[in-house]
Design a protein around this motif. Sequence first.
Motif, PDB file in Angstrom:
ATOM      1  N   GLU A 110       2.146   7.383  12.497  1.00  0.00           N
ATOM      2  CA  GLU A 110       3.204   8.361  11.742  1.00  0.00           C
ATOM      3  C   GLU A 110       3.391   8.100  10.468  1.00  0.00           C
ATOM      4  O   GLU A 110       3.689   8.979   9.745  1.00  0.00           O
ATOM      5  N   THR A 111       3.913   6.734   9.939  1.00  0.00           N
ATOM      6  CA  THR A 111       4.254   6.575   8.628  1.00  0.00           C
ATOM      7  C   THR A 111       3.190   6.483   7.648  1.00  0.00           C
ATOM      8  O   THR A 111       3.559   6.385   6.560  1.00  0.00           O
ATOM      9  N   HIS A 112       2.013   6.434   8.048  1.00  0.00           N
ATOM     10  CA  HIS A 112       1.001   6.187   6.818  1.00  0.00           C
ATOM     11  C   HIS A 112       0.965   7.548   5.821  1.00  0.00           C
ATOM     12  O   HIS A 112       0.288   7.409   4.812  1.00  0.00           O
ATOM     13  N   ARG A 113       1.483   8.725   6.309  1.00  0.00           N
ATOM     14  CA  ARG A 113       1.452   9.835   5.565  1.00  0.00           C
ATOM     15  C   ARG A 113       2.541  10.041   4.542  1.00  0.00           C
ATOM     16  O   ARG A 113       2.561  10.725   3.480  1.00  0.00           O
ATOM     17  N   TYR A 114       3.419   8.952   4.633  1.00  0.00           N
ATOM     18  CA  TYR A 114       4.500   9.145   3.619  1.00  0.00           C
ATOM     19  C   TYR A 114       4.963   7.979   2.776  1.00  0.00           C
ATOM     20  O   TYR A 114       4.222   6.960   2.944  1.00  0.00           O
ATOM     21  N   PRO A 115       5.543   8.326   1.317  1.00  0.00           N
ATOM     22  CA  PRO A 115       5.307   7.328   0.474  1.00  0.00           C
ATOM     23  C   PRO A 115       6.347   6.103   0.437  1.00  0.00           C
ATOM     24  O   PRO A 115       7.236   6.014  -0.244  1.00  0.00           O
ATOM     25  N   PHE A 116       6.444   5.491   1.606  1.00  0.00           N
ATOM     26  CA  PHE A 116       7.417   4.375   1.934  1.00  0.00           C
ATOM     27  C   PHE A 116       6.750   3.150   1.807  1.00  0.00           C
ATOM     28  O   PHE A 116       5.385   2.994   2.191  1.00  0.00           O
ATOM     29  N   PRO A 117       7.284   2.056   1.304  1.00  0.00           N
ATOM     30  CA  PRO A 117       6.730   0.925   1.273  1.00  0.00           C
ATOM     31  C   PRO A 117       6.580   0.025   2.471  1.00  0.00           C
ATOM     32  O   PRO A 117       5.993  -1.109   2.454  1.00  0.00           O
ATOM     33  N   ASP A 118       6.743   0.481   3.800  1.00  0.00           N
ATOM     34  CA  ASP A 118       6.796  -0.306   4.820  1.00  0.00           C
ATOM     35  C   ASP A 118       5.350  -0.490   5.337  1.00  0.00           C
ATOM     36  O   ASP A 118       5.104  -1.836   5.687  1.00  0.00           O
ATOM     37  N   ILE A 119       4.409   0.192   5.085  1.00  0.00           N
ATOM     38  CA  ILE A 119       3.011  -0.385   5.777  1.00  0.00           C
ATOM     39  C   ILE A 119       2.410  -1.304   4.519  1.00  0.00           C
ATOM     40  O   ILE A 119       1.896  -2.353   5.079  1.00  0.00           O
ATOM     41  N   ALA A 120       2.716  -1.185   3.329  1.00  0.00           N
ATOM     42  CA  ALA A 120       2.376  -2.192   2.323  1.00  0.00           C
ATOM     43  C   ALA A 120       3.264  -3.447   2.554  1.00  0.00           C
ATOM     44  O   ALA A 120       2.470  -4.636   2.570  1.00  0.00           O
ATOM     45  N   LEU A 121       4.236  -3.354   2.933  1.00  0.00           N
ATOM     46  CA  LEU A 121       5.215  -4.589   3.391  1.00  0.00           C
ATOM     47  C   LEU A 121       4.500  -5.322   4.618  1.00  0.00           C
ATOM     48  O   LEU A 121       4.036  -6.496   4.558  1.00  0.00           O
ATOM     49  N   ALA A 122       4.162  -4.559   5.550  1.00  0.00           N
ATOM     50  CA  ALA A 122       3.545  -5.248   6.955  1.00  0.00           C
ATOM     51  C   ALA A 122       2.189  -5.615   6.276  1.00  0.00           C
ATOM     52  O   ALA A 122       2.025  -6.635   6.973  1.00  0.00           O
ATOM     53  N   ALA A 123       1.495  -5.057   5.562  1.00  0.00           N
ATOM     54  CA  ALA A 123       0.190  -5.601   5.255  1.00  0.00           C
ATOM     55  C   ALA A 123       0.255  -6.889   4.294  1.00  0.00           C
ATOM     56  O   ALA A 123      -0.532  -7.850   4.443  1.00  0.00           O
ATOM     57  N   TRP A 124       1.265  -6.892   3.342  1.00  0.00           N
ATOM     58  CA  TRP A 124       1.139  -8.089   2.654  1.00  0.00           C
ATOM     59  C   TRP A 124       1.856  -9.186   3.658  1.00  0.00           C
ATOM     60  O   TRP A 124       1.286 -10.639   3.477  1.00  0.00           O
ATOM     61  N   VAL A 125       2.631  -9.123   4.283  1.00  0.00           N
ATOM     62  CA  VAL A 125       3.398 -10.338   5.328  1.00  0.00           C
ATOM     63  C   VAL A 125       2.080 -10.518   6.259  1.00  0.00           C
ATOM     64  O   VAL A 125       2.053 -11.737   6.478  1.00  0.00           O
ATOM     65  N   ALA A 126       1.323  -9.440   6.879  1.00  0.00           N
ATOM     66  CA  ALA A 126       0.215  -9.970   7.839  1.00  0.00           C
ATOM     67  C   ALA A 126      -0.758 -10.807   6.904  1.00  0.00           C
ATOM     68  O   ALA A 126      -1.302 -12.031   7.538  1.00  0.00           O
ATOM     69  N   ALA A 127      -1.012 -10.377   5.748  1.00  0.00           N
ATOM     70  CA  ALA A 127      -1.941 -11.187   4.960  1.00  0.00           C
ATOM     71  C   ALA A 127      -1.560 -12.644   4.493  1.00  0.00           C
ATOM     72  O   ALA A 127      -2.327 -13.610   4.801  1.00  0.00           O
ATOM     73  N   ALA A 128      -0.090 -12.606   4.498  1.00  0.00           N
ATOM     74  CA  ALA A 128       0.429 -14.144   4.055  1.00  0.00           C
ATOM     75  C   ALA A 128       0.351 -14.690   5.409  1.00  0.00           C
ATOM     76  O   ALA A 128      -0.320 -16.309   5.293  1.00  0.00           O
ATOM     77  N   TYR A 129       0.591 -14.474   6.491  1.00  0.00           N
ATOM     78  CA  TYR A 129       0.443 -15.117   7.976  1.00  0.00           C
ATOM     79  C   TYR A 129      -1.116 -15.238   8.135  1.00  0.00           C
ATOM     80  O   TYR A 129      -1.328 -16.635   8.498  1.00  0.00           O
ATOM     81  N   ALA A 130      -2.103 -14.540   7.945  1.00  0.00           N
ATOM     82  CA  ALA A 130      -3.475 -14.800   8.096  1.00  0.00           C
ATOM     83  C   ALA A 130      -3.891 -15.909   7.033  1.00  0.00           C
ATOM     84  O   ALA A 130      -4.590 -16.987   7.538  1.00  0.00           O
ATOM     85  N   LEU A 131      -3.414 -15.899   5.778  1.00  0.00           N
ATOM     86  CA  LEU A 131      -3.687 -17.044   5.069  1.00  0.00           C
ATOM     87  C   LEU A 131      -3.023 -18.373   5.420  1.00  0.00           C
ATOM     88  O   LEU A 131      -3.368 -19.568   5.103  1.00  0.00           O
ATOM     89  N   VAL A 132      -1.970 -18.324   5.994  1.00  0.00           N
ATOM     90  CA  VAL A 132      -1.065 -19.579   6.486  1.00  0.00           C
ATOM     91  C   VAL A 132      -2.065 -20.226   7.591  1.00  0.00           C
ATOM     92  O   VAL A 132      -2.145 -21.254   7.701  1.00  0.00           O
ATOM     93  N   VAL A 133      -2.476 -19.213   8.479  1.00  0.00           N
ATOM     94  CA  VAL A 133      -3.243 -19.750   9.538  1.00  0.00           C
ATOM     95  C   VAL A 133      -4.611 -20.341   9.039  1.00  0.00           C
ATOM     96  O   VAL A 133      -5.184 -21.372   9.507  1.00  0.00           O
ATOM     97  N   HIS A 134      -5.236 -19.559   7.987  1.00  0.00           N
ATOM     98  CA  HIS A 134      -6.419 -20.014   7.451  1.00  0.00           C
ATOM     99  C   HIS A 134      -6.371 -21.303   6.554  1.00  0.00           C
ATOM    100  O   HIS A 134      -7.150 -22.329   6.631  1.00  0.00           O
ATOM    101  N   SER A 135      -5.025 -21.723   6.121  1.00  0.00           N
ATOM    102  CA  SER A 135      -4.722 -22.802   5.285  1.00  0.00           C
ATOM    103  C   SER A 135      -4.437 -24.110   6.133  1.00  0.00           C
ATOM    104  O   SER A 135      -4.173 -24.978   5.830  1.00  0.00           O
ATOM    105  N   ASP A 136      -4.364 -23.844   7.565  1.00  0.00           N
ATOM    106  CA  ASP A 136      -4.209 -24.786   8.493  1.00  0.00           C
ATOM    107  C   ASP A 136      -2.793 -25.404   8.374  1.00  0.00           C
ATOM    108  O   ASP A 136      -2.529 -26.630   8.255  1.00  0.00           O
ATOM    109  N   ARG A 137      -1.902 -24.413   8.310  1.00  0.00           N
ATOM    110  CA  ARG A 137      -0.320 -24.538   8.183  1.00  0.00           C
ATOM    111  C   ARG A 137      -0.241 -25.494   7.000  1.00  0.00           C
ATOM    112  O   ARG A 137       0.532 -26.472   6.747  1.00  0.00           O
ATOM    113  N   PHE A 138      -0.879 -24.980   5.863  1.00  0.00           N
ATOM    114  CA  PHE A 138      -0.496 -25.232   4.535  1.00  0.00           C
ATOM    115  C   PHE A 138      -1.172 -26.744   4.156  1.00  0.00           C
ATOM    116  O   PHE A 138      -0.834 -27.261   3.205  1.00  0.00           O
ATOM    117  N   ARG A 139      -2.252 -27.146   5.008  1.00  0.00           N
ATOM    118  CA  ARG A 139      -2.666 -28.378   4.620  1.00  0.00           C
ATOM    119  C   ARG A 139      -4.087 -28.116   3.618  1.00  0.00           C
ATOM    120  O   ARG A 139      -4.645 -29.266   2.980  1.00  0.00           O
TER     121      ARG A 139
END
Length: 173
Positions: A110-139
């Motif tokens: 629904e929201t991908h058609r509108y110029p709101f930063p919410d999808i970008a926010l979700a994408a960057w937060v998910a990327a941060a979490y994926a990288l935390v998982v990949h970093s083995d909890r910052f190790r």
Amino acid sequence: HLGTALDYAEAFGQGRWLDLLRTRAYPGHAPYPPVYHWSLAPFARGPRAHLAPVWLNMLYLGLLGGAAATMAWRLARRDTVSDAGRAAGPALWAGAAAAVVVSLSPAILETHRYPFPDIALAAWVAAAYALVVHSDRFRQPGWALAAGLAAGASLLCKWSAFVYLLPALAAGL
């Protein structure tokens, strides 16, 4: 948000570099951090500028789906690694399922058609979490640095990112 992106594009085109750090407030629209608008500005040129949010949000949707798939694959792989060290099939299916479920979420569609930063926010937060998982909890320092950069990009998309990043911060403590 499209007006703000156009302001940034104009400032960039005219070489007003300091204006790239300032956001002009519009009525009913508080100034937001600049990352979403900076990324929207290159798409917002020409006669089809009204389609700019769709194209940009599709790129962010790719980042979001990729991050979800990576997290699911890495977490499932921890539990399904065979003796030979190769990931078993369920980990791949978990990654694919996560990407499909996230990408086909009704809220995202629904929201991908509108110029709101919410999808970008979700994408960057998910990327941060994926990288935390990949970093083995910052190790692993390199991946932890990448997680910090993704978290910084999420904070520069929308201030509410801080709330979404609290669990990752708690995991690092």
